[in-house]
Design a protein around this motif. Structure first.
Motif, PDB file in Angstrom:
ATOM      1  N   ALA A  40      29.298  76.906  -7.091  1.00 12.67           N
ATOM      2  CA  ALA A  40      28.408  75.470  -6.769  1.00 12.67           C
ATOM      3  C   ALA A  40      27.472  75.057  -8.064  1.00 12.67           C
ATOM      4  CB  ALA A  40      28.170  74.880  -5.272  1.00 12.67           C
ATOM      5  N   LEU A  41      27.124  75.730  -8.579  1.00 18.18           N
ATOM      6  CA  LEU A  41      26.004  75.904  -9.439  1.00 18.18           C
ATOM      7  C   LEU A  41      26.884  75.654 -10.742  1.00 18.18           C
ATOM      8  CD1 LEU A  41      22.653  77.816  -8.715  1.00 18.18           C
ATOM      9  CD2 LEU A  41      23.160  75.202  -8.889  1.00 18.18           C
ATOM     10  N   ILE A  42      27.719  76.799 -11.396  1.00 18.73           N
ATOM     11  CA  ILE A  42      28.648  77.272 -12.697  1.00 18.73           C
ATOM     12  C   ILE A  42      29.568  75.929 -12.172  1.00 18.73           C
ATOM     13  CG2 ILE A  42      30.710  77.818 -13.219  1.00 18.73           C
ATOM     14  CD1 ILE A  42      28.972  80.512 -11.800  1.00 18.73           C
ATOM     15  N   HIS A  43      30.047  75.208 -11.259  1.00 17.21           N
ATOM     16  CA  HIS A  43      31.123  74.236 -11.364  1.00 17.21           C
ATOM     17  C   HIS A  43      30.321  73.225 -11.308  1.00 17.21           C
ATOM     18  CE1 HIS A  43      32.965  70.674  -9.292  1.00 17.21           C
ATOM     19  NE2 HIS A  43      33.642  71.523  -9.592  1.00 17.21           N
TER      20      HIS A  43
ATOM     21  N   LEU B 217      25.058  75.465 -15.162  1.00 17.70           N
ATOM     22  CA  LEU B 217      25.527  76.348 -15.195  1.00 17.70           C
ATOM     23  C   LEU B 217      25.016  78.131 -15.154  1.00 17.70           C
ATOM     24  CD1 LEU B 217      28.735  77.426 -16.812  1.00 17.70           C
ATOM     25  CD2 LEU B 217      28.122  76.776 -18.018  1.00 17.70           C
ATOM     26  N   VAL B 218      23.680  77.903 -16.667  1.00 21.49           N
ATOM     27  CA  VAL B 218      22.969  79.316 -16.676  1.00 21.49           C
ATOM     28  C   VAL B 218      22.153  79.849 -15.537  1.00 21.49           C
ATOM     29  CG1 VAL B 218      20.664  79.507 -17.851  1.00 21.49           C
ATOM     30  CG2 VAL B 218      22.312  78.630 -18.891  1.00 21.49           C
ATOM     31  N   ALA B 219      22.046  78.864 -14.099  1.00 21.27           N
ATOM     32  CA  ALA B 219      21.454  79.165 -12.956  1.00 21.27           C
ATOM     33  C   ALA B 219      22.620  80.348 -12.523  1.00 21.27           C
ATOM     34  CB  ALA B 219      20.675  78.341 -12.365  1.00 21.27           C
ATOM     35  N   GLY B 220      24.057  79.323 -12.419  1.00 21.23           N
ATOM     36  CA  GLY B 220      24.938  79.858 -11.683  1.00 21.23           C
ATOM     37  C   GLY B 220      25.159  81.499 -12.458  1.00 21.23           C
TER      38      GLY B 220
ATOM     39  N   VAL C 133      22.415  83.771 -10.788  1.00 24.19           N
ATOM     40  CA  VAL C 133      22.370  84.062  -9.730  1.00 24.19           C
ATOM     41  C   VAL C 133      23.571  85.479  -9.272  1.00 24.19           C
ATOM     42  CG1 VAL C 133      23.115  83.067  -7.140  1.00 24.19           C
ATOM     43  CG2 VAL C 133      22.119  81.764  -8.889  1.00 24.19           C
ATOM     44  N   LEU C 134      24.631  85.291 -10.272  1.00 22.35           N
ATOM     45  CA  LEU C 134      25.770  86.008 -10.170  1.00 22.35           C
ATOM     46  C   LEU C 134      25.418  87.006 -10.836  1.00 22.35           C
ATOM     47  CD1 LEU C 134      29.193  84.311 -10.443  1.00 22.35           C
ATOM     48  CD2 LEU C 134      28.657  85.286  -8.138  1.00 22.35           C
ATOM     49  N   GLY C 135      24.727  87.259 -11.952  1.00 20.74           N
ATOM     50  CA  GLY C 135      24.730  88.369 -12.505  1.00 20.74           C
ATOM     51  C   GLY C 135      23.654  89.192 -12.117  1.00 20.74           C
ATOM     52  N   LEU C 136      22.546  88.556 -12.116  1.00 17.20           N
ATOM     53  CA  LEU C 136      21.000  89.706 -11.604  1.00 17.20           C
ATOM     54  C   LEU C 136      22.013  90.786 -10.484  1.00 17.20           C
ATOM     55  CD1 LEU C 136      18.239  86.821 -11.421  1.00 17.20           C
ATOM     56  CD2 LEU C 136      19.270  88.522 -13.348  1.00 17.20           C
TER      57      LEU C 136
ATOM     58  N   PRO D 168      21.797  68.273  -9.758  1.00 20.87           N
ATOM     59  CA  PRO D 168      21.041  70.027  -9.926  1.00 20.87           C
ATOM     60  C   PRO D 168      20.629  70.358 -11.647  1.00 20.87           C
ATOM     61  CG  PRO D 168      23.320  69.167  -9.181  1.00 20.87           C
ATOM     62  CD  PRO D 168      22.997  68.150  -9.901  1.00 20.87           C
ATOM     63  N   SER D 169      21.663  70.435 -12.391  1.00 25.45           N
ATOM     64  CA  SER D 169      20.666  70.317 -13.769  1.00 25.45           C
ATOM     65  C   SER D 169      19.405  69.686 -14.105  1.00 25.45           C
ATOM     66  CB  SER D 169      22.077  69.913 -15.308  1.00 25.45           C
ATOM     67  OG  SER D 169      22.903  71.395 -15.384  1.00 25.45           O
ATOM     68  N   ALA D 170      19.698  68.298 -13.631  1.00 27.27           N
ATOM     69  CA  ALA D 170      18.145  67.893 -13.672  1.00 27.27           C
ATOM     70  C   ALA D 170      17.170  67.829 -13.562  1.00 27.27           C
ATOM     71  CB  ALA D 170      18.313  66.093 -14.072  1.00 27.27           C
ATOM     72  N   PHE D 171      17.030  67.919 -12.110  1.00 25.29           N
ATOM     73  CA  PHE D 171      16.391  68.887 -11.557  1.00 25.29           C
ATOM     74  C   PHE D 171      15.310  70.005 -11.679  1.00 25.29           C
ATOM     75  CE2 PHE D 171      14.171  70.796  -7.093  1.00 25.29           C
ATOM     76  CZ  PHE D 171      12.886  69.800  -6.942  1.00 25.29           C
ATOM     77  N   LEU D 172      16.530  71.246 -12.123  1.00 28.08           N
ATOM     78  CA  LEU D 172      16.206  72.069 -12.767  1.00 28.08           C
ATOM     79  C   LEU D 172      15.673  71.749 -13.653  1.00 28.08           C
ATOM     80  CD1 LEU D 172      19.518  74.078 -12.079  1.00 28.08           C
ATOM     81  CD2 LEU D 172      17.150  74.857 -11.330  1.00 28.08           C
ATOM     82  N   ARG D 173      15.591  71.174 -14.447  1.00 27.13           N
ATOM     83  CA  ARG D 173      15.054  71.004 -14.708  1.00 27.13           C
ATOM     84  C   ARG D 173      13.337  70.426 -15.802  1.00 27.13           C
ATOM     85  NH1 ARG D 173      17.877  67.270 -18.238  1.00 27.13           N
ATOM     86  NH2 ARG D 173      16.740  65.212 -17.791  1.00 27.13           N
TER      87      ARG D 173
END
Length: 344
Positions: free
Chosen positions: A81-84, A103-106, A109-112, A301-306
């Motif tokens: 959902a984050l990547i989308h 996108l970076v967060a998604g 989450v997958l890569g870590l 989502p991106s705005a709140f992460l910021r």
């Protein structure tokens, strides 16, 4: 000792802490310490409720086990959902870094987990140590994000108004003197607060200076929109110099207090920004409360992460104190790993 004691006593402690939180929240919801207190309270309440329900409802324990087994799937859905959302933001808002945080967060989450397993395959003590540090750092980031998201939701659902002296609407970029949908969401929320306020009606203060690509100050464009929506010109006080949130708040408060109006500022911004705007008003020593206007769902989502990154930046000391337990666990684990390697 009666086993019921182990259920009643934690419940009693939770009730006391909930009472403390409610009193603190009613006094001033703009405290980061409130968010810190609320997060473990909610987790503790959920845990206690699950323990109670599993003892009362036969078969519920099995359901919870199935939910636990589905956790990896939920994790993958969350990352997807984050990547989308990041891809949607890229297409609609452009490839600026501030628009790509989801996108970076998604991807993280997958890569870590993949990175952690790759490191563990090296099978050395420093590889185990690095993987554990990675895990604890991710856990801290997840806790901070969840804590702020929960508290932002609470503030949105249970606003604390008081008597309003003025509705201050924070500016955002305009296009050829016209307000954008994002800014219109703020202004419409400001109008709603104004119209539902008791007499005497608060002032409406559109606040924003002129950017390099704008034909006039944002405050002027916003005032025009307010008048088009039927707000009397006499109730509008334009602030047209501010370049950022702190100046929005400081300059608007100065204008309002010159009118000798009693009451607090109702600061209106976008919903994702309301939490940080409230924190900022408290840091400035202003009597204010923050409210969020409607924002497009894809933008949040991106705005709140910021906003989370900015809140961490603005509260380094508090966040550093929150990180101490995580750091203590990491140090303890490193010492054990090092001693184990030496013995082996």
């Amino acid at each position: 000792m009666d086993s019921t004691y182990f259920g009643v006593f934690p419940a009693f402690i939770l009730l006391i802490l909930w009472a403390v939180f409610i009193v603190r929240y009613r006094k001033d919801p703009r405290r980061l310490s409130n968010a810190i207190l609320l997060f473990p309270l909610v987790l503790g309440s959920i845990s206690l409720s699950i323990n109670l329900l599993t003892s009362l409802v036969p078969g519920l324990g099995l359901v919870l086990v199935l939910v636990f087994l589905l956790a990896p799937l939920i994790y993958l859905v969350f990352a997807g959902a984050l990547i989308h959302n990041g891809v949607v933001m890229w297409r609609r808002e452009g490839p600026r870094m501030s628009n790509l945080l989801s996108l970076v967060a998604g991807l993280a989450v997958l890569g870590l987990p993949v990175l952690a397993f790759a490191i563990l395959s090296i099978n050395t003590w420093w590889a185990y140590a690095f993987a554990f540090v990675l895990f604890m750092s991710s856990s801290l980031a997840a806790c901070l994000f969840s804590m702020l998201l929960l508290y932002a939701w609470v503030q949105a659902k249970f606003p604390s108004k008081g008597q309003g002296a003025a509705v201050v609407v924070l500016g955002a970029r305009t296009i050829q003197g016209k307000v954008t949908p994002l800014l219109r969401g703020r202004l419409d929320r400001g109008i709603s607060l104004y119209e539902t306020a008791s007499e005497p009606k608060p002032l409406l203060v559109p606040s924003g200076g002129q950017g390099g690509d704008e034909v006039e100050p944002e405050g002027v464009s916003m005032a025009r929109y307010l008048q088009e929506q039927g707000i009397p010109e006499a109730q509008i006080m334009v602030e047209d110099q501010a370049k950022d949130t702190l100046q929005n708040l400081t300059f608007s408060d100065a204008l309002v207090r010159q009118q000798k109006v009693e009451g607090r500022l109702w600061v209106v911004t976008s919903d994702y920004h309301a939490l940080r705007a409230g924190f900022a008003s408290r840091q400035l020593g202003l009597d204010a409360r923050a409210f969020g206007g409607k924002t497009a769902a894809y933008y949040r989502p991106s705005a709140f992460l910021r906003e989370c990154v900015a809140i961490v930046r603005d509260h380094k000391l508090v966040v550093g104190l929150l990180a101490l337990p995580f750091a203590a666990v990491v140090i303890g684990a490193l010492v054990l790993l090092l001693n184990y390697d030496q013995v082996r």
